[in-house]
Design a protein around this motif. Structure first.
Motif, short mmCIF file in Angstrom:
data_model
loop_
_atom_site.label_atom_id
_atom_site.label_comp_id
_atom_site.label_asym_id
_atom_site.label_seq_id
_atom_site.Cartn_x
_atom_site.Cartn_y
_atom_site.Cartn_z
N ILE A 231 14.19 -24.03 -14.98
CA ILE A 231 13.41 -23.24 -14.01
C ILE A 231 14.21 -22.07 -13.45
CG2 ILE A 231 11.96 -25.20 -13.38
CD1 ILE A 231 13.64 -25.45 -10.81
N ALA A 232 15.52 -22.05 -13.70
CA ALA A 232 16.37 -20.94 -13.27
C ALA A 232 17.53 -20.81 -14.23
CB ALA A 232 16.87 -21.16 -11.84
N LYS A 233 17.98 -19.58 -14.44
CA LYS A 233 19.08 -19.35 -15.37
C LYS A 233 19.79 -18.05 -15.04
CE LYS A 233 20.34 -17.98 -19.97
NZ LYS A 233 19.91 -17.13 -21.07
N VAL A 234 21.12 -18.08 -15.09
CA VAL A 234 21.92 -16.87 -14.95
C VAL A 234 22.92 -16.86 -16.11
CG1 VAL A 234 23.56 -15.59 -13.55
CG2 VAL A 234 21.67 -16.80 -12.45
N ASP A 235 22.97 -15.76 -16.83
CA ASP A 235 23.82 -15.65 -18.02
C ASP A 235 25.27 -15.35 -17.68
OD1 ASP A 235 22.12 -16.10 -20.27
OD2 ASP A 235 21.16 -14.16 -19.86
N SER A 236 26.14 -15.77 -18.59
CA SER A 236 27.53 -15.33 -18.58
C SER A 236 27.58 -13.87 -19.01
CB SER A 236 28.34 -16.20 -19.54
OG SER A 236 29.58 -15.61 -19.83
N THR A 237 28.65 -13.19 -18.62
CA THR A 237 28.83 -11.81 -19.08
C THR A 237 29.65 -11.75 -20.35
OG1 THR A 237 30.84 -11.48 -17.76
CG2 THR A 237 28.72 -10.96 -16.70
N HIS A 238 30.14 -12.90 -20.82
CA HIS A 238 30.92 -12.91 -22.06
C HIS A 238 30.04 -12.55 -23.26
CE1 HIS A 238 34.63 -14.54 -20.43
NE2 HIS A 238 33.95 -15.47 -19.80
N ALA A 239 30.66 -11.94 -24.26
CA ALA A 239 29.91 -11.62 -25.47
C ALA A 239 29.45 -12.89 -26.17
CB ALA A 239 30.78 -10.78 -26.41
N VAL A 240 30.31 -13.93 -26.15
CA VAL A 240 29.95 -15.22 -26.73
C VAL A 240 29.46 -16.12 -25.60
CG1 VAL A 240 30.75 -17.23 -28.00
CG2 VAL A 240 31.66 -14.96 -28.56
N ARG A 241 28.20 -16.46 -25.63
CA ARG A 241 27.62 -17.26 -24.55
C ARG A 241 26.41 -18.01 -25.08
NH1 ARG A 241 26.03 -11.78 -22.89
NH2 ARG A 241 23.78 -11.53 -23.16
N MET A 242 25.95 -18.98 -24.29
CA MET A 242 24.78 -19.76 -24.68
C MET A 242 23.53 -18.90 -24.57
SD MET A 242 23.31 -23.27 -23.01
CE MET A 242 21.83 -24.06 -23.66
N VAL A 243 22.67 -18.97 -25.57
CA VAL A 243 21.41 -18.24 -25.56
C VAL A 243 20.28 -19.20 -25.20
CG1 VAL A 243 19.79 -16.88 -26.91
CG2 VAL A 243 22.25 -16.62 -27.29
N SER A 244 19.61 -18.92 -24.10
CA SER A 244 18.50 -19.76 -23.66
C SER A 244 17.61 -18.93 -22.75
CB SER A 244 19.01 -21.00 -22.91
OG SER A 244 19.65 -20.60 -21.71
N ALA A 245 16.62 -19.56 -22.13
CA ALA A 245 15.72 -18.83 -21.25
C ALA A 245 15.08 -19.77 -20.25
CB ALA A 245 14.64 -18.12 -22.07
N ALA A 246 14.79 -19.26 -19.05
CA ALA A 246 14.04 -20.04 -18.08
C ALA A 246 12.66 -20.34 -18.67
CB ALA A 246 13.90 -19.26 -16.78
N GLY A 247 12.19 -21.56 -18.47
CA GLY A 247 10.93 -21.99 -19.03
C GLY A 247 11.08 -22.76 -20.33
N ARG A 248 12.29 -22.74 -20.89
CA ARG A 248 12.51 -23.47 -22.13
C ARG A 248 12.48 -24.97 -21.88
NH1 ARG A 248 17.90 -23.29 -26.05
NH2 ARG A 248 16.92 -24.16 -27.91
N ARG A 249 11.95 -25.71 -22.85
CA ARG A 249 11.85 -27.17 -22.77
C ARG A 249 12.72 -27.79 -23.87
NH1 ARG A 249 7.55 -31.01 -21.33
NH2 ARG A 249 6.37 -29.24 -20.56
N LEU A 250 13.52 -28.81 -23.47
CA LEU A 250 14.37 -29.51 -24.44
C LEU A 250 14.31 -31.01 -24.19
CD1 LEU A 250 17.65 -27.34 -24.47
CD2 LEU A 250 15.88 -27.43 -26.24
N PRO A 251 14.60 -31.82 -25.21
CA PRO A 251 14.66 -33.28 -24.99
C PRO A 251 15.75 -33.61 -23.97
CG PRO A 251 14.59 -32.75 -27.34
CD PRO A 251 14.82 -31.45 -26.63
N ALA A 252 15.39 -34.38 -22.97
CA ALA A 252 16.33 -34.65 -21.88
C ALA A 252 17.60 -35.33 -22.35
CB ALA A 252 15.64 -35.50 -20.81
N HIS A 253 17.48 -36.25 -23.32
CA HIS A 253 18.64 -37.03 -23.72
C HIS A 253 19.69 -36.21 -24.46
CE1 HIS A 253 16.11 -37.09 -27.35
NE2 HIS A 253 17.24 -37.28 -28.02
N CYS A 254 19.36 -34.98 -24.84
CA CYS A 254 20.31 -34.13 -25.56
C CYS A 254 21.04 -33.14 -24.66
CB CYS A 254 19.57 -33.33 -26.65
SG CYS A 254 18.90 -34.33 -27.99
#
Length: 256
Positions: free
Chosen positions: A115-138
């Motif tokens: 529901i909220a996300k702030v990106d790193s400023t590093h060139a190599v960083r995790m790519v994701s987005a607010a609103g994304r849904r993932l299996p909780a156990h992972c």
């Protein structure tokens, strides 16, 4: 900025004293704690009682407890809170400290929703987005949220024969193994996920509580493996816990 009104400041100081101890105070207690004149305290206590901010304690003459008015104000404040907006502000603060990607997520069924996300400023960083849904156990946020469920509710959401999907070779797919991992998370108070949702990323997460103490979200910090180490993990666990505590406080949680 205008001048602070001394009488209002003193009245608020009195109300804030009720946050400590057993929740009751006498006029002498207030005089001693705030170093105010007795006549001033008497006038302030009389005024606060007249407006239902404090009320006498039955069976304890001269002692007071909080009245209904602070509860009404707190309830109205809670109604206006926006978890996503508050989470975005805290996530931004945490990200500015560590310069890694920070998420706030909630649990829906057996999935997490960011529901909220702030990106790193590093060139190599995790790519994701607010609103994304993932299996909780992972995910670290998901495991933190699952670990916060009562046993009966966890069993209903993740039964013994649950088919747990694998997002990477490191994902937990056995319900029994998941429950063992959740038991460790409950004991430690933070969750760690190492390449379970993304083969190149590890995460740490901590629980976010509302004013009743119920876990309503989790805050995570995601780090590419090129910047991951045991030392870094320890630092980020502390930072995630602090960020989650800050967000919990914004939601009205006072701690134990």
């Amino acid at each position: 900025m205008g001048r602070l009104v001394p009488a209002v400041t003193r009245a608020l100081d009195i109300l804030e004293l009720f946050l400590d101890g057993d929740g009751t105070l006498s006029a002498p207690d207030i005089v001693r704690k705030l170093q105010l004149p007795r006549t001033t305290v008497h006038e302030l206590v009389t005024t606060l009682a007249a407006r239902s901010y404090i009320v006498p304690v039955q069976g304890q003459p001269g002692r007071y407890r909080l009245g209904v008015r602070p509860y009404q104000l707190g309830s109205r404040y809670a109604e206006q809170l926006d978890l996503a907006a508050e989470g975005q502000q805290v996530a931004r603060s945490v990200a500015e400290t560590c310069d890694e990607t920070v998420h706030v997520a909630i649990l829906e069924g057996t999935d997490v929703i960011y529901i909220a996300k702030v990106d790193s400023t590093h060139a190599v960083r995790m790519v994701s987005a607010a609103g994304r849904r993932l299996p909780a156990h992972c995910t670290s946020v998901g495991k933190m949220l699952l670990a916060s469920l009562p046993d009966a509710e966890l069993a209903s959401r993740v039964p013994d024969d649950a088919d747990l999907v694998a997002m990477t070779p490191n994902s937990i797919t056995d319900p029994a193994a998941l429950r063992e991992a959740l038991a460790v998370i409950r004991e430690r108070g933070v969750a760690v996920e190492s390449r379970e949702s993304n083969p190149d990323v590890s995460c740490v997460a901590a629980p976010v509580r509302d004013r009743t103490g119920r876990v309503v979200a989790a805050l995570s910090i995601s780090v590419p493996m090129i910047r991951w180490s045991d030392e870094r993990r320890g630092e980020l666990e502390q930072l995630a816990a602090k960020g989650a505590a800050d967000l919990s406080e914004r939601l009205g949680y006072r701690g134990v």
